[in-house]
Design a protein around this motif. Sequence first.
Motif, PDB file in Angstrom:
ATOM      1  N   VAL A 139       7.585  49.472  34.823  1.00  0.00           N
ATOM      2  CA  VAL A 139       8.081  49.269  33.462  1.00  0.00           C
ATOM      3  C   VAL A 139       9.168  50.303  33.188  1.00  0.00           C
ATOM      4  N   TYR A 140      10.360  49.823  32.872  1.00  0.00           N
ATOM      5  CA  TYR A 140      11.483  50.708  32.580  1.00  0.00           C
ATOM      6  C   TYR A 140      11.590  50.864  31.062  1.00  0.00           C
ATOM      7  N   VAL A 141      11.355  52.100  30.615  1.00  0.00           N
ATOM      8  CA  VAL A 141      11.241  52.377  29.184  1.00  0.00           C
ATOM      9  C   VAL A 141      12.456  53.181  28.737  1.00  0.00           C
ATOM     10  N   PHE A 153       7.836  53.835  34.173  1.00  0.00           N
ATOM     11  CA  PHE A 153       6.412  54.047  33.929  1.00  0.00           C
ATOM     12  C   PHE A 153       5.603  53.088  34.791  1.00  0.00           C
ATOM     13  N   VAL A 154       4.681  53.650  35.585  1.00  0.00           N
ATOM     14  CA  VAL A 154       3.766  52.856  36.401  1.00  0.00           C
ATOM     15  C   VAL A 154       2.367  53.048  35.829  1.00  0.00           C
ATOM     16  N   PRO A 155       1.812  52.049  35.137  1.00  0.00           N
ATOM     17  CA  PRO A 155       0.513  52.228  34.461  1.00  0.00           C
ATOM     18  C   PRO A 155      -0.654  52.217  35.443  1.00  0.00           C
ATOM     19  N   GLN A 156      -1.742  52.790  34.984  1.00  0.00           N
ATOM     20  CA  GLN A 156      -2.958  52.815  35.794  1.00  0.00           C
ATOM     21  C   GLN A 156      -3.726  51.505  35.698  1.00  0.00           C
ATOM     22  N   ILE A 162       2.519  51.364  26.227  1.00  0.00           N
ATOM     23  CA  ILE A 162       3.608  52.302  26.532  1.00  0.00           C
ATOM     24  C   ILE A 162       3.358  53.613  25.788  1.00  0.00           C
ATOM     25  N   PRO A 163       3.272  54.749  26.501  1.00  0.00           N
ATOM     26  CA  PRO A 163       3.104  56.041  25.813  1.00  0.00           C
ATOM     27  C   PRO A 163       4.371  56.407  25.054  1.00  0.00           C
ATOM     28  N   ASP A 164       4.267  57.415  24.190  1.00  0.00           N
ATOM     29  CA  ASP A 164       5.446  57.853  23.451  1.00  0.00           C
ATOM     30  C   ASP A 164       6.372  58.647  24.376  1.00  0.00           C
ATOM     31  N   VAL A 183       1.956  57.199  35.798  1.00  0.00           N
ATOM     32  CA  VAL A 183       2.964  58.177  36.193  1.00  0.00           C
ATOM     33  C   VAL A 183       4.305  57.758  35.612  1.00  0.00           C
ATOM     34  N   SER A 184       5.140  58.740  35.379  1.00  0.00           N
ATOM     35  CA  SER A 184       6.461  58.508  34.819  1.00  0.00           C
ATOM     36  C   SER A 184       7.489  59.277  35.646  1.00  0.00           C
ATOM     37  N   ILE A 185       8.496  58.594  36.135  1.00  0.00           N
ATOM     38  CA  ILE A 185       9.526  59.225  36.960  1.00  0.00           C
ATOM     39  C   ILE A 185      10.899  58.801  36.470  1.00  0.00           C
TER      40      ILE A 185
END
Length: 301
Positions: A139-141, A153-156, A162-164, A183-185
């Motif tokens: 997911v590209y945020v 963002f790669v959710p578990q 989507i986190p803030d 994780v977020s990269i």
Amino acid sequence: MSGNEQLSTTQEKEEPTASDDERSTGDGDDELQLQVELLREENERLRRSYALARRSSYRRSALGLAAVGVLATVGAVLFPTSRDVLLALGGTGLFGAVLTYYLTPERFVAADVGTAVYGAMADTEGAIVDDLGLTDRTVYVPTGASNPEAWLFVPQHAEYEIPDGDALAAPFVVGDEPSERGVSIRPTGSPLVREFDAVRTGDPGDDPAAVVDQFADAVTEQFELAESLNADVSPDERRATVGVTDSAFGGVDRFDHPIPSVLAVGLAGALDAPVVAETTSGDAERADYLVTLRWPETATA
């Protein structure tokens, strides 16, 4: 001379001394070092030849444009009835020649080098995702900032939220709710989108079809990451499918490949909404890979 003394003398003549072995080993090391130096020099020569050939191609293009500009200008003098058209053509040719000559890249990076660098990063980040047991959802945020930045963002969990922005700034996202964990990269597409925004003309706004088409052209024309991209955008279904042919960086289905990353980051920034990217194998006759982009109903489009 006794028999023992004769045998000892014969052995001394037949057996090589330690100094002979060391000399032989030293000669082998010297020869190997010489071969390494020769290969290094040959590699450097090939790099210089490649760069020179590319620069020569740009310079020839500049000379061709200059010739067209000069001929058109001379024609404007000889044919007054077509002066306006010929002057415009001459000015365009001369201007294009100047830009092509002075904007010739001084350094070229081979596709194999870029593939190797990206491959190491993709393998490492993909291994982290696998070890943590995360989903295969990418997911590209958008960050919401004025510059074209985004987080991958790669959710578990398959059912995620989507986190803030502050939570996404940390590599390992531990939100208040389990659905926000992952994780977020920083995606590979962010710096490329930034480079494209610095030179592009015209703003497609938040029209998904125009945005995808523009970034598809950037992938092939500006960044030369693929031979061709064919986009099919369905705004009503909030979906875009892009066929990719002849990727310069290998398999497009690898983790955060630059091609889907550029498309997703660019679209997420234009819509100011998260974009989910999924890559599958395509029909070999029409495309090698298919990149599917989806955005939520709450997007500005």
